[in-house]
Design a protein around this motif. Structure first.
Motif, mmCIF file in Angstrom:
data_model
loop_
_atom_site.group_PDB
_atom_site.id
_atom_site.type_symbol
_atom_site.label_atom_id
_atom_site.label_comp_id
_atom_site.label_asym_id
_atom_site.label_seq_id
_atom_site.Cartn_x
_atom_site.Cartn_y
_atom_site.Cartn_z
ATOM 1 N N GLY A 54 0.641 -1.286 0.510
ATOM 2 C CA GLY A 54 0.074 -0.011 0.168
ATOM 3 C C GLY A 54 1.154 1.425 -0.061
ATOM 4 O O GLY A 54 1.023 1.509 0.324
ATOM 5 N N ASP A 60 -1.332 1.942 -5.137
ATOM 6 C CA ASP A 60 -1.502 0.809 -3.753
ATOM 7 C C ASP A 60 -2.064 -0.503 -3.997
ATOM 8 O O ASP A 60 -3.494 -0.330 -4.257
ATOM 9 C CB ASP A 60 -2.344 1.599 -2.945
ATOM 10 C CG ASP A 60 -2.687 1.059 -1.718
ATOM 11 O OD1 ASP A 60 -2.435 0.442 -1.937
ATOM 12 O OD2 ASP A 60 -3.954 1.774 -0.396
ATOM 13 N N THR A 63 -4.935 -1.959 -1.241
ATOM 14 C CA THR A 63 -5.745 -1.547 -1.419
ATOM 15 C C THR A 63 -6.515 -2.281 -2.300
ATOM 16 O O THR A 63 -8.004 -2.771 -1.975
ATOM 17 C CB THR A 63 -6.107 0.032 -1.073
ATOM 18 O OG1 THR A 63 -5.253 0.494 -0.215
ATOM 19 C CG2 THR A 63 -7.421 0.612 -1.429
ATOM 20 N N ASN A 67 -10.084 -3.861 -1.860
ATOM 21 C CA ASN A 67 -11.467 -3.721 -3.034
ATOM 22 C C ASN A 67 -12.023 -5.087 -3.730
ATOM 23 O O ASN A 67 -12.831 -4.923 -4.178
ATOM 24 C CB ASN A 67 -11.224 -2.774 -4.093
ATOM 25 C CG ASN A 67 -10.908 -0.780 -2.605
ATOM 26 O OD1 ASN A 67 -11.326 -1.339 -1.887
ATOM 27 N ND2 ASN A 67 -9.997 -0.141 -3.334
ATOM 28 N N ALA A 96 -8.054 -0.089 7.398
ATOM 29 C CA ALA A 96 -8.723 -1.066 6.081
ATOM 30 C C ALA A 96 -8.690 -2.105 5.945
ATOM 31 O O ALA A 96 -10.135 -2.983 5.698
ATOM 32 C CB ALA A 96 -7.472 0.162 5.353
#
Length: 115
Positions: A54, A60, A63, A67, A96
């Motif tokens: 990240g 990144d 992430t 997602n 996250a």
């Protein structure tokens, strides 16, 4: 073309550079639902998450992986989801990661029958 777990595992072995991280994401993005599930059931998820950075500057990929998993939660079996949670909680777990773990538990809690 089915996802090749050997290629995925080879990309994750040792240090991964940006290109290898991008290749891992590409393999997972292109995988069918059953292949995506198989990959996340059988990969060392701690190594998967540790291998994707990240970055503050540059892509990144960590992430992007989170997602992708969130977008495809409905295609994943309980064993695959359990492996994802394992991978996210191994080592440092940031906010996250914790949110993704919570989303996995929420998805499972709303499911009456395991896949």
């Amino acid at each position: 073309m089915p996802l090749n777990l050997g290629v995925l595992n080879a990309l994750l072995r040792g240090h991964t550079d940006r290109d290898e991280e991008a290749a891992v994401l590409s393999l997972l993005r292109q995988a069918s639902g059953p292949d995506f599930d198989e990959a996340l059931r059988n990969v060392d998820a701690a190594e998967l998450f540790a291998s994707l950075d990240g970055r503050l500057i540059g892509p990144d990929h960590r992430t992007a992986l989170r997602n992708l998993i969130l977008e495809r939660l409905d295609t994943l079996s309980i064993p695959a989801l359990a492996n994802v949670v394992y991978g996210l909680q191994a080592g440092h777990t940031d906010g996250a990661d914790a949110e993704t773990i919570a989303a996995v538990f929420q998805a499972v809690g709303g499911n009456d029958s395991p896949k």
